[in-house]
Write a protein that holds these residues in place. Structure first.
Motif, mmCIF file in Angstrom:
data_model
loop_
_atom_site.group_PDB
_atom_site.id
_atom_site.type_symbol
_atom_site.label_atom_id
_atom_site.label_comp_id
_atom_site.label_asym_id
_atom_site.label_seq_id
_atom_site.Cartn_x
_atom_site.Cartn_y
_atom_site.Cartn_z
ATOM 1 N N LEU A 8 24.635 -34.473 16.878
ATOM 2 C CA LEU A 8 23.986 -34.981 18.082
ATOM 3 C C LEU A 8 24.921 -34.867 19.271
ATOM 4 O O LEU A 8 26.137 -34.996 19.136
ATOM 5 C CB LEU A 8 23.569 -36.437 17.893
ATOM 6 N N CYS B 296 15.711 -36.695 16.749
ATOM 7 C CA CYS B 296 16.810 -36.780 17.713
ATOM 8 C C CYS B 296 16.391 -37.536 18.968
ATOM 9 O O CYS B 296 17.206 -38.235 19.580
ATOM 10 C CB CYS B 296 17.288 -35.376 18.074
ATOM 11 N N ILE C 14 17.012 -41.372 18.884
ATOM 12 C CA ILE C 14 18.363 -41.884 18.691
ATOM 13 C C ILE C 14 18.990 -42.184 20.044
ATOM 14 O O ILE C 14 19.054 -41.321 20.926
ATOM 15 C CB ILE C 14 19.226 -40.870 17.913
ATOM 16 N N PRO D 4 23.530 -40.670 21.633
ATOM 17 C CA PRO D 4 23.791 -39.702 20.569
ATOM 18 C C PRO D 4 25.185 -39.088 20.593
ATOM 19 O O PRO D 4 25.542 -38.376 19.652
ATOM 20 C CB PRO D 4 22.730 -38.622 20.839
ATOM 21 N N GLN E 174 27.872 -38.476 17.435
ATOM 22 C CA GLN E 174 27.230 -39.031 16.257
ATOM 23 C C GLN E 174 26.618 -37.920 15.430
ATOM 24 O O GLN E 174 26.362 -36.814 15.922
ATOM 25 C CB GLN E 174 26.133 -40.029 16.665
ATOM 26 N N ALA F 235 23.415 -37.349 12.596
ATOM 27 C CA ALA F 235 22.227 -37.890 11.941
ATOM 28 C C ALA F 235 22.083 -37.242 10.563
ATOM 29 O O ALA F 235 22.056 -36.014 10.450
ATOM 30 C CB ALA F 235 20.989 -37.623 12.786
ATOM 31 N N TRP G 228 19.635 -37.089 7.077
ATOM 32 C CA TRP G 228 18.227 -37.332 6.843
ATOM 33 C C TRP G 228 17.777 -36.828 5.482
ATOM 34 O O TRP G 228 18.442 -35.988 4.848
ATOM 35 C CB TRP G 228 17.371 -36.705 7.947
ATOM 36 N N SER H 296 23.192 -50.137 8.056
ATOM 37 C CA SER H 296 23.361 -49.342 9.275
ATOM 38 C C SER H 296 23.862 -50.199 10.431
ATOM 39 O O SER H 296 24.713 -49.754 11.212
ATOM 40 C CB SER H 296 22.031 -48.683 9.636
ATOM 41 N N GLY I 130 25.413 -47.892 13.297
ATOM 42 C CA GLY I 130 24.511 -46.761 13.437
ATOM 43 C C GLY I 130 23.077 -47.194 13.632
ATOM 44 O O GLY I 130 22.780 -48.351 13.913
ATOM 45 N N GLN I 131 22.166 -46.237 13.459
ATOM 46 C CA GLN I 131 20.740 -46.480 13.585
ATOM 47 C C GLN I 131 20.028 -45.926 12.356
ATOM 48 O O GLN I 131 20.559 -45.064 11.651
ATOM 49 C CB GLN I 131 20.181 -45.796 14.835
ATOM 50 N N TRP J 34 15.998 -41.157 8.291
ATOM 51 C CA TRP J 34 17.306 -40.762 8.811
ATOM 52 C C TRP J 34 18.180 -41.980 9.103
ATOM 53 O O TRP J 34 17.701 -43.103 9.248
ATOM 54 C CB TRP J 34 17.162 -39.923 10.084
ATOM 55 N N THR K 133 22.310 -42.690 11.197
ATOM 56 C CA THR K 133 23.394 -42.072 11.968
ATOM 57 C C THR K 133 24.735 -42.707 11.617
ATOM 58 O O THR K 133 24.811 -43.884 11.253
ATOM 59 C CB THR K 133 23.162 -42.220 13.482
#
Length: 497
Positions: A391, A406, A409, A412, A415, A417, A419, A461, A466-467, A481, A483
């Protein structure tokens, strides 16, 4: 006594007049009481002057000027009187002294507001207050302020006295409106300073003279930064506590639901085997025992998830390090090998994984939940693809679904991602919105596992900074996904198969 002096001569006696040109003079002999009265009068004058000097020495510049003018005015009359009393001169210059005194007193009254300013107990009251206090007159001139207000204005407590207040008030507040009020007011404002933002409570009170006319205004500043921070922290704590209570209720409901089904099967089959062991065939007994074994392992997995979730609530400080993502994914595939073989699933992974920052045991749980869900809810047979997308570095996205991922997010930069894509039935927008809520389920899905598993994924997460999310549409499969921060150029990429 002075009026009756011709009768007793205690003040003056042997008085004679003479003329020199156009000036009249006289000579006299002092009586006893004149000396007593002179000593008394001069003593009072000297004591008053001493008190004025002491007051001026400890006070503001404006008050010092007032005291100096008072002393000089009194001296303008006292000096000619002393000269005449001691017979140093034969002529009286007292009238000149009164003229000098009148000029000096007029200066003190009209220029330095002598009769308008009466500081009382400032050192013991106003000067020691933590709140800032500012007094302005009807012409918006600063009449008085305490050290706390001087610190707020970033000036000395003496410099602004007598000057316009507008040259000292900082920008960012409605000072003109507040100091122009005719009824008094109260407001709050925030000011950026060297130590960060500070919030103040502002009150303006009207000052009135004896005829009830507004003669000035008193502005009081009270720093409420700590109180506001405490209130915000308390409100945040109350919201967090309310959320945790709701989460605890949902957690208990979810755990009870997850454990009830396998426990019911175990109790039912074990009771049937206990009461009618001889009435069932060998193959039926074997099927029942396999079901008991499978449901027991399912309960053990649920308990492990509960323990992991509980540990995530307690661990706040963890040391993160670069991850060998290829090794982590391989261990997850080994954990789920029986499910992969049972479903006859096809799993595709990249040859090279990027280096990311995280905690290996937690990241493994994320992959395990995502891959397990892909096997449960995928097509027949499941076709699962594991991958990653860098990202914030201009890397083109391979397809529209990854581009949609994307777009969801935030922040970014730097980072990565990771998935998992499946070929299942897909999810509606409403179902996607409910997926990562704590301990919620999708009613129409027959195989259970989303509720507790994805709650764990979300909490992991959050701990990793992260996310998490999902991109899906009915009939188009799903992409789950998460991150992680990238290691950086110095870390390079770890080549793993």
């Amino acid at each position: 006594m002075l009026l009756t002096n011709p009768l007793h001569g205690w003040f003056f006696r042997d008085v004679s007049f003479y003329r020199i040109g156009f000036l009249n003079g006289f000579t006299w002999t002092y009586g006893f009481w004149f000396y007593v009265h002179s000593v008394y009068s001069y003593t009072l004058t000297v004591v008053g002057a001493v008190y004025l000097v002491r007051f001026a020495w400890r006070s503001f510049r404006l008050y010092r000027l007032q005291a100096v003018l008072l002393i000089l005015g009194a001296a303008g009359v006292l000096v000619p009187n002393v000269l005449l009393t001691l017979k140093i001169t034969q002529f009286s210059y007292v009238f000149l002294g009164f003229m000098v005194m009148a000029i000096l007193y007029a200066q003190a009254i009209f220029r330095y507001q002598l009769l308008n300013l009466v500081p009382v107990a400032r050192h013991t009251l106003v000067d020691t207050l933590g709140d800032g206090m500012l007094v302005v007159d009807g012409q918006s001139r600063i009449v008085d302020l305490n050290p706390a207000m001087a610190q707020f204005l970033e000036t000395s407590a003496e410099i602004p006295i007598g000057q316009s207040v507008w040259g000292f008030l900082p920008p960012g507040a409605a000072w003109e409106t507040w100091l122009g009020t005719t009824t008094g007011m109260q407001a709050t404002f925030t000011r950026e300073g060297k130590d960060g933002a500070r919030t103040y409570d502002v009150r303006v009170e009207l000052l009135q003279d004896r005829w009830q006319r507004v003669s000035g205004r008193l502005l009081i500043l009270h720093d409420i930064t700590e109180r506001q921070q405490a209130a915000e922290a308390l409100q945040l704590y109350a919201q967090e506590l309310e959320a945790r209570n709701a989460e605890l209720d949902a957690f208990a409901h979810t755990v009870a639901h997850d454990l009830k089904n396998p426990l019911t099967a175990i109790v039912g089959y074990s009771s049937l085997l206990t009461s009618g062991y001889d009435t069932v065939s060998e193959s039926q007994r074997l099927t029942m025992l396999n079901t008991i074994n499978r449901q027991g392992r399912r309960m053990a997995r649920i308990i492990d998830e509960i323990l992991l979730l509980a540990s995530l609530r307690k661990l706040d400080d963890m040391t993160f390090s670069p991850l060998d993502m290829g090794q982590i994914v391989a261990e997850v595939q080994e954990r789920l090998l029986l499910a992969i073989e049972e479903k006859q699933a096809t799993i595709a992974t990249p040859e090279i994984w990027p280096a990311a920052i995280g905690y290996a045991a937690w990241v493994e749980e994320i992959w395990a939940n995502y891959l397990s869900n892909a096997l449960k809810y995928g097509g027949e047979p499941p076709r699962v693809e594991l991958g990653f997308t860098r990202l914030g570095c201009g890397t083109p996205t391979p397809d529209a679904e990854i581009a949609a991922m994307c777009a969801k997010i935030a922040n970014p930069e730097a980072q990565i991602a990771f998935w998992v894509r499946d070929n299942g039935a897909g999810l509606s927008a409403e179902e996607q919105a409910r997926l990562f809520m704590p301990f919620t389920r999708l009613d129409q899905i027959s195989a259970k596992g989303h509720g507790l598993g994805l709650s764990i994924v979300r909490r992991i997460s959050d701990k990793l900074g992260g996310q998490v999310g999902v991109v899906s549409a009915p009939g188009a499969g799903s992409i789950f996904w998460f991150t992680l921060p990238a290691v950086g150029e110095q870390g390079g990429d770890a080549a793993q198969s």
